[in-house]
Design an enzyme around this catalytic site. Structure first.
Site, PDB file in Angstrom:
ATOM      1  N   GLY A 687      42.563  33.827  42.960  1.00 12.42           N
ATOM      2  CA  GLY A 687      42.328  32.612  42.205  1.00 12.42           C
ATOM      3  C   GLY A 687      40.887  32.149  42.335  1.00 12.42           C
ATOM      4  O   GLY A 687      40.156  32.553  43.242  1.00 12.42           O
ATOM      5  N   CYS A 688      40.470  31.273  41.420  1.00 12.43           N
ATOM      6  CA  CYS A 688      39.076  30.813  41.411  1.00 12.43           C
ATOM      7  C   CYS A 688      38.763  29.958  42.637  1.00 12.43           C
ATOM      8  O   CYS A 688      37.793  30.204  43.358  1.00 12.43           O
ATOM      9  CB  CYS A 688      38.785  30.047  40.124  1.00 12.43           C
ATOM     10  N   TYR A 689      39.596  28.938  42.881  1.00 11.50           N
ATOM     11  CA  TYR A 689      39.416  28.119  44.075  1.00 11.50           C
ATOM     12  C   TYR A 689      39.523  28.988  45.334  1.00 11.50           C
ATOM     13  O   TYR A 689      38.801  28.798  46.312  1.00 11.50           O
ATOM     14  CB  TYR A 689      40.488  27.038  44.136  1.00 11.50           C
ATOM     15  N   ALA A 690      40.480  29.933  45.313  1.00 14.20           N
ATOM     16  CA  ALA A 690      40.721  30.775  46.497  1.00 14.20           C
ATOM     17  C   ALA A 690      39.524  31.663  46.792  1.00 14.20           C
ATOM     18  O   ALA A 690      39.174  31.896  47.956  1.00 14.20           O
ATOM     19  CB  ALA A 690      41.971  31.619  46.293  1.00 14.20           C
ATOM     20  N   GLY A 692      36.246  31.045  46.025  1.00 10.74           N
ATOM     21  CA  GLY A 692      35.185  30.216  46.576  1.00 10.74           C
ATOM     22  C   GLY A 692      35.489  29.740  47.986  1.00 10.74           C
ATOM     23  O   GLY A 692      34.605  29.685  48.847  1.00 10.74           O
TER      24      GLY A 692
END
Length: 870
Positions: A687-690, A692
């Site tokens: 995931g994107c948040y994951a 970063g």
């Protein structure tokens, strides 16, 4: 093969002590290493005792072994870790490593040191630790009113000094033993009884000794009992008088007797540094570099003495032994990867370069070619015929290698194709040479003579990544890859690539012939000669591009779920990718409409059902499917593909969260899992948040004192195209909306992947794309902002899609970029809490770019091919 400049990703003490709750794909490797290292007489009982005290059950012990071995794969490639563990497992425990620890390390980095030593013991190794206590001794002497006195760099030791020294050494020895025991690692204090000595010069130095013997039995008894031996640098005369000896000297004498693979000197700076450039020295090969090194103006005083002492020590040890100067936090990286982390000093071998067969040792040439040359081992050619060919080559040749012929490289001065560009005709090496970076040394030597050259490598070559690293451009055709460097002339690149095509199959000849007439008409094929800062495909490597008709190696991609923002970014990336093209693009809402923004060929949106995906998979019309669907929808498509797979499996890259917790799928975060992605057929895109969050936390994983807290803010594109309050521009205006405040899917994903709990608080903001993450982390040791930044710079030094900044990264400066930025590094005044800030584009490195990065690796392409790096 990884360059030495790649530095350690720090391992967590908490992760070492925590049994993994998920299954591991590497249990047999860990079990073999743990078992093979321990003497059979006490192996079973020792393992039983350690298991009981450490985790309380055999199941937990096995889970621990799996966790430890899995952690190893975070600091190096699978190949590196396996070969190092096999290498160390073949050596008696007491001959593995002697680690000399400075007194300052015991004061400032005790927990880090104990964690590193515990890690080594958990994989079955028994380093012998010898420590000093200089700063502690000086502190107590000052309190006692004793002024330290030195002569010729040797501490003059009177009765009072010796009395205090004995107490200090005993206290520091027990302090390290207790720290290890708290981590479940058995250790035995050995403050005396190991070294015998005579007075160095009693009148001049007092109670200072010159070591005359080492009692190995004391050390071996400790290891047989399953305990790490922890030594001090105190010696005794035959009559029992205690004498003070220099800790570095003691470590050297210990190494002479035990002849270990590694002699490690721990220091705070993590290595030796070039006094002119200020850069850390990665490797010193004494046989080749020693004389010139001592002539350098910055090599003087203590540095010169240290290098001379190491040279004298290694001259009396087996050539396989080496010295490492490194910090405690990087110890794992130094011992388990080719790249290392500190400064590696070894004897190495002198290198040669000859331009006639008479100068070569033909027997040794035959030996390495018969063992390592694929063309000889497969029967395509014989050593005799190759040597005869060399003898009659036009323009002559130059051969390079090392004294024992562990590496052999041959450059032909004039390629037979008539290009006029020198050709690297052979570059073969033994595993030992690869392991010890001899290949890099030989490469550096021949590159001085040949700044421009070409070479061809079979695509099945296990070291192909090393060749990509050395090249400035490449082109693949029919299972072969042409590499080149130093060709700055556009016409020259056209020539060598065209000639490479002509040497392939008849189809390639026809395609090249057709292309040749195009060149003659003044219409050049598309390729790039941009430098590293502007090349959108190769990050500085010049990438030749042909049409799909001419290049049959182009991979065909099927995209399911293309209507969303991520799907649109994927289309743009594939459109500019030199080795991918879109075969099918599926969207229920856009069925029948032309695919806009894709210029390689006309493509129309279709609405593929699982059954149709099954048919197209079976027919071989697609090399890889990208599933860009919402969570919980892609399962029927996966089942459809798996129902027809026979022999070769189809590559599936899923952008949803459906398989991020499934062990049979490869988690596609290349910066931390790169070794497992090439050849993978089931890839779960993070995931994107994951992404970063993990980039923000992982370098400090070994220094955490508690759960990190992540304050995340995303642009509203992260909420998708389906209308909702979180992507309603009017609702977002002058607003910041928190959502899913606990148990967010990315909170669980990050915790699962890092092996430690994190707290995540997501928000959506009134801008379109981009994420900012403010990550608060408690530390288990006192650190400065500079310390933290140095750790991140080291961790991401060679990562092209992670940039470390001194300041705070901003969303607006990273939106539309394909890499993440990390910075801030604010440390609390107590030194025990740090705040790190990261930015990442949620649609690119957080989704589409990462998918292309994963597909490149899985399909055998260059990792960054098709990804703009500027």
């Amino acid at each position: 093969m990884i360059p030495r400049s790649v530095v350690a990703k720090h391992l967590a003490r908490t992760a070492i002590l925590r049994a993994s709750t998920s299954s591991s794909s590497y249990p047999l490797l860990a079990t073999r290493c743990l078992a093979s290292k321990r003497p059979s007489s006490w192996r079973d009982s020792t393992l039983q005792n350690q298991t009981a005290s450490y985790s309380g059950s055999a199941t937990a012990a096995q889970s621990e072994k799996e966790t430890i071995t899995k952690l190893l794969y975070n600091i190096g490639s699978r190949k590196e870790v396996e070969q190092y563990l096999r290498h160390f497992s073949s050596v008696e425990s007491q001959k593995f490593a002697v680690i000399k620890v400075g007194g300052a390390v015991l004061t400032d980095e005790l927990d880090t040191l104990a964690s590193a030593i515990t890690f080594l013991n958990r994989v079955g190794l028994y380093p012998i630790v010898l420590h000093g206590a200089g700063p502690q001794l000086n502190n107590l002497l000052e309190k006692a009113g004793v002024v330290p006195d030195y002569h010729d760099g040797i501490r003059i030791t009177d009765e009072k000094t010796l009395e205090i020294a004995r107490k200090v050494f005993m206290a520091e020895n027990l302090k390290l033993v207790e720290a290890l025991e708290k981590m479940g690692t058995r250790a035995r204090p050995l403050p005396g009884g190991v070294f015998t000595a005579e007075y160095l010069d009693r009148e001049k130095y007092g109670f200072v000794g010159k070591i005359t013997g080492v009692n190995k039995e004391v050390i071996e008894a400790s290891i047989r009992a399953g305990a790490l031996p922890i030594l001090t640098s105190l010696a005794e005369t035959p009559a029992g008088q205690i004498l003070n000896v220099n800790a570095d000297v003691a470590a050297g004498e210990l190494a002479r007797v035990l002849e270990p693979l590694k002699i490690v000197y721990l220091n705070e700076k993590n290595g030796l540094y070039n006094g002119d450039t200020g850069k850390k020295i990665d490797v010193i090969n004494l046989d080749e570099e020693y004389a010139d090194l001592l002539k350098q103006p910055w090599v003087k005083y203590g540095t010169k003495l240290k290098i001379k002492e190491i040279k004298e020590l290694l001259d009396h040890l087996p050539r396989s032994s080496s010295v490492a100067i490194i910090s405690a936090g990087h110890l794992h990286k130094e011992l388990f990867t080719d790249s290392g982390a500190g400064t590696l000093i070894r004897r190495g071998f002198k290198l040669f370069h000859h331009n006639s067969l008479d100068q070569l040792d033909r027997d040794r040439v035959r030996k390495i070619m018969e063992r390592e040359d694929p063309e000889v081992t497969s029967g395509q050619t014989s050593v005799s015929s190759y040597l005869h060919q060399l003898e009659n080559s036009k323009g002559g040749f130059k051969a390079y290698g090392d004294e024992p012929y562990e590496v052999l490289a041959v450059v032909k001065n004039n390629d037979e194709s008539g290009s006029g560009v020198p050709k690297l005709d052979k570059f073969i090496a033994t595993k030992a040479a690869v392991l010890n970076n001899v290949t890099d040394n030989v490469w550096a030597l021949l590159s001085k003579d040949y700044p421009a050259m070409t070479w061809i490598v079979d695509e099945s070559d296990e070291n192909k990544g090393w060749h990509f690293d050395k090249a400035e451009g490449s082109f693949s055709k029919n299972g072969k890859t042409l590499f080149w460097k130093g060709l700055n002339d556009v016409g020259k690149i056209e020539t060598v690539v065209s000639q490479f095509l002509e040497a392939q199959t008849k189809d390639a000849v026809d395609a090249a012939t057709s292309g040749a007439s195009t060149f003659a008409a003044g219409q050049r094929r598309s390729f790039s000669t941009l430098n590293k800062s502007t090349n959108p495909f190769m990050g500085g490597r010049r990438q030749f591009s042909t049409s799909a008709a001419a290049n049959k190696e182009v991979k065909k991609i099927g995209l399911i779920g293309a209507r969303g923002y991520t799907g649109q970014e994927l289309i743009r990336l594939v459109n500019n990718h030199p080795s991918m093209e879109i075969s099918y693009v599926s969207s229920r809402e856009l069925e029948g409409k032309p695919l806009e923004g894709y210029t390689k060929s006309p493509v129309t949106y279709v609405n593929l059902s699982p059954e149709q995906v099954k048919e197209k998979t079976q027919s071989g019309e697609v090399d890889a499917w990208i599933l860009a669907l919402p969570n919980g929808i892609c399962k029927p498509f996966v089942e459809a593909v798996e129902s027809v797979e026979e022999g070769k499996k189809m590559v599936l890259c899923d952008l949803s969260a459906d398989f991020r917790f499934t062990d049979s799928w490869t988690y596609g975060l290349p910066e931390f899992n790169r070794a497992n992605i090439p050849g993978a057929t089931r890839i779960s895109n993070p995931g994107c948040y994951a992404t970063g969050s993990q980039l923000s936390i992982r370098p400090l994983l070994g220094h955490l004192a508690g759960a990190p807290s992540i304050f995340g803010v995303s642009g509203y594109s992260g909420a998708g195209t389906k209308p909702s309050p979180n992507n309603d521009v009017n609702h977002l205006r002058d607003n910041l909306i928190p959502y899913s405040l606990t148990n967010h899917i990315h909170e669980r994903e990050v915790s699962h992947q890092l092996g430690t709990e994190v707290n995540f608080m997501p928000h959506v903001a009134p801008y379109f794309q981009g994420i900012t993450l403010t990550v608060n982390m408690p530390l288990n040791k006192t650190m400065t902002s500079g310390d933290v930044r140095e750790i991140y710079e080291a961790a991401y030094e060679n990562e092209k899609l992670v940039h470390v900044l001194k300041g705070v990264p901003l969303v607006k400066e990273n939106a539309g970029k394909h890499f993440a930025r990390i910075g801030g590094f604010g440390v609390h005044s107590n030194g025990k809490r740090v705040v790190v800030v990261a930015t990442i584009d949620n649609l690119l490195k957080g989704a589409a770019t990462q998918a292309v990065q994963n597909l490149n690796l899985a399909l055998g392409l260059g990792e960054y091919t098709g990804i703009p790096l500027d």
